[in-house]
Scaffold this motif. Structure first.
Motif, mmCIF file in Angstrom:
data_model
loop_
_atom_site.group_PDB
_atom_site.id
_atom_site.type_symbol
_atom_site.label_atom_id
_atom_site.label_comp_id
_atom_site.label_asym_id
_atom_site.label_seq_id
_atom_site.Cartn_x
_atom_site.Cartn_y
_atom_site.Cartn_z
ATOM 1 N N ALA A 16 0.791 -1.233 0.000
ATOM 2 C CA ALA A 16 0.000 0.000 0.000
ATOM 3 C C ALA A 16 0.822 1.282 0.000
ATOM 4 O O ALA A 16 0.437 2.274 -0.630
ATOM 5 C CB ALA A 16 -0.931 0.000 1.211
ATOM 6 N N THR A 17 1.941 1.296 0.703
ATOM 7 C CA THR A 17 2.671 2.533 0.955
ATOM 8 C C THR A 17 3.158 3.256 -0.300
ATOM 9 O O THR A 17 3.035 4.489 -0.380
ATOM 10 C CB THR A 17 3.847 2.281 1.922
ATOM 11 N N PRO A 18 3.711 2.566 -1.307
ATOM 12 C CA PRO A 18 4.168 3.304 -2.499
ATOM 13 C C PRO A 18 3.069 4.154 -3.142
ATOM 14 O O PRO A 18 3.312 5.315 -3.497
ATOM 15 C CB PRO A 18 4.638 2.182 -3.444
ATOM 16 N N PHE A 19 1.860 3.606 -3.255
ATOM 17 C CA PHE A 19 0.757 4.390 -3.819
ATOM 18 C C PHE A 19 0.360 5.521 -2.870
ATOM 19 O O PHE A 19 0.149 6.660 -3.310
ATOM 20 C CB PHE A 19 -0.464 3.507 -4.087
ATOM 21 N N LEU A 20 0.259 5.223 -1.580
ATOM 22 C CA LEU A 20 -0.172 6.225 -0.608
ATOM 23 C C LEU A 20 0.805 7.392 -0.537
ATOM 24 O O LEU A 20 0.394 8.551 -0.431
ATOM 25 C CB LEU A 20 -0.324 5.580 0.771
ATOM 26 N N GLU A 21 2.088 7.107 -0.607
ATOM 27 C CA GLU A 21 3.078 8.172 -0.521
ATOM 28 C C GLU A 21 3.066 9.070 -1.751
ATOM 29 O O GLU A 21 3.429 10.247 -1.676
ATOM 30 C CB GLU A 21 4.469 7.582 -0.293
ATOM 31 N N LYS A 26 -3.982 13.552 -0.251
ATOM 32 C CA LYS A 26 -5.359 13.065 -0.420
ATOM 33 C C LYS A 26 -5.677 11.871 0.475
ATOM 34 O O LYS A 26 -6.806 11.717 0.939
ATOM 35 C CB LYS A 26 -5.608 12.684 -1.881
ATOM 36 N N PHE A 27 -4.688 11.027 0.694
ATOM 37 C CA PHE A 27 -4.942 9.813 1.464
ATOM 38 C C PHE A 27 -4.143 9.786 2.765
ATOM 39 O O PHE A 27 -3.676 8.747 3.219
ATOM 40 C CB PHE A 27 -4.657 8.576 0.605
ATOM 41 N N ALA A 211 5.511 11.593 6.030
ATOM 42 C CA ALA A 211 6.850 12.055 5.659
ATOM 43 C C ALA A 211 6.884 13.556 5.377
ATOM 44 O O ALA A 211 7.808 14.260 5.782
ATOM 45 C CB ALA A 211 7.338 11.279 4.439
ATOM 46 N N ASN A 212 5.858 14.062 4.702
ATOM 47 C CA ASN A 212 5.863 15.469 4.296
ATOM 48 C C ASN A 212 4.710 16.290 4.845
ATOM 49 O O ASN A 212 4.736 17.513 4.770
ATOM 50 C CB ASN A 212 5.831 15.553 2.765
#
Length: 282
Positions: A16-21, A26-27, A211-212
């Motif tokens: 999941a994380t690559p898409f979420l980051e 938005k997510f 992260a940001n």
């Protein structure tokens, strides 16, 4: 097309994380909760994906009693994903009290869920997700100044936490649980207070840092201090402080509350998406 349930949070995060980051603003809710799951802050979370030949099509996450959070990565495959996910959730006897998602996605899922299960749904909160990159410095400020809350402020914050839930229609949390949550917030220096002439008049909270970005939540002013600009000034000052560490802030608003939406836009927040929290009759 395969529906895959995950028991291991790290395995789910890998998918999941690559898409979420890539879609961190938005997510942010989904990503922030996933980080908390990874940190062991939730017991027995529900995590699932729909994938096809290595392509991620949909994500599902739930930490009961909170809503099922749904993301359709490939909107062109949404109807297929809804059909497959509902069949799997019913087969697995997963109880769903409510869902949260992008407005269009949530309604599409809810209508099909109602057809399949007979459970009707209602709007718990019509939401807007806003993003801030820079505070408008020309904003008129209310008198007073901000500070971080300390443990000495705990009784007031606990009281306001309960009042916030009542005002926003959230489920009422037991006082003992509120006490625990407030202690965690204060330990982590997550609560900001606006104080005028020695009196605390408004608060906000830092939530789910990624992260940001970071989420602003639990914005509350008691009724006797409203319409004096304190909430706007508190959120502006708190957000400005958070932007020293993060690239952007996000927050959810109740779209039926025109006042809050107006003040956030005056600060510099801009709407990203329309979101909705839908509840199912049990």
């Amino acid at each position: 097309m395969k529906f895959q349930r995950y028991k291991n949070a790290k395995d789910f995060a890998t998918i999941a994380t690559p898409f979420l980051e890539k879609n961190e603003d938005k997510f942010s809710l989904f990503l922030g909760v996933l980080q908390a799951i990874n940190d062991g802050k939730y017991e027995d979370p529900y995590m699932a994906t729909i994938e096809e030949e290595g392509e991620l099509l949909a994500l599902f996450q739930m930490t009961p009693p909170h809503p099922l959070n749904i993301i359709f990565v490939n909107e062109n495959r949404m109807e297929e994903c809804i059909e497959l996910s509902i069949n799997e959730l019913i087969q697995q006897s997963i109880s769903i009290n409510s869902i949260i998602s992008v407005k269009e996605w949530a309604y599409a899922f809810a209508h099909r869920w109602q057809e399949k299960t007979g459970q009707s749904f209602s709007v718990l909160m019509d939401q807007g997700l806003y993003r801030l990159d820079k505070v408008d410095e020309s904003l008129e400020k209310s008198p007073g100044s901000w500070r971080y809350a300390t443990h000495g402020d705990a009784p007031l914050i606990e009281k306001w936490y309960s009042q916030f839930e009542k005002d926003t229609g959230l489920l009422n949390t037991a006082p003992a649980e509120i006490k625990k949550r407030v202690k965690v917030m204060l330990d982590a220096k997550e609560v900001f207070l606006w104080e005028n002439q020695g009196q605390i008049v408004s608060m906000m909270k830092k939530s789910r840092p990624t992260a940001n970005g970071v989420t602003v939540s639990l914005v509350f002013t008691p009724k006797e201090e409203r319409k004096k600009g304190y909430a706007r000034t508190m959120v502006a000052a708190g957000s400005k402080e958070l932007l020293k560490e993060f690239q952007f802030c996000v927050l959810y608003t109740d779209m039926l509350n025109s006042t809050s939406n107006k003040i956030y836009q005056e600060i510099g927040y801009q709407k990203l998406i329309d979101s909705v929290h839908l509840g199912f009759e049990q």
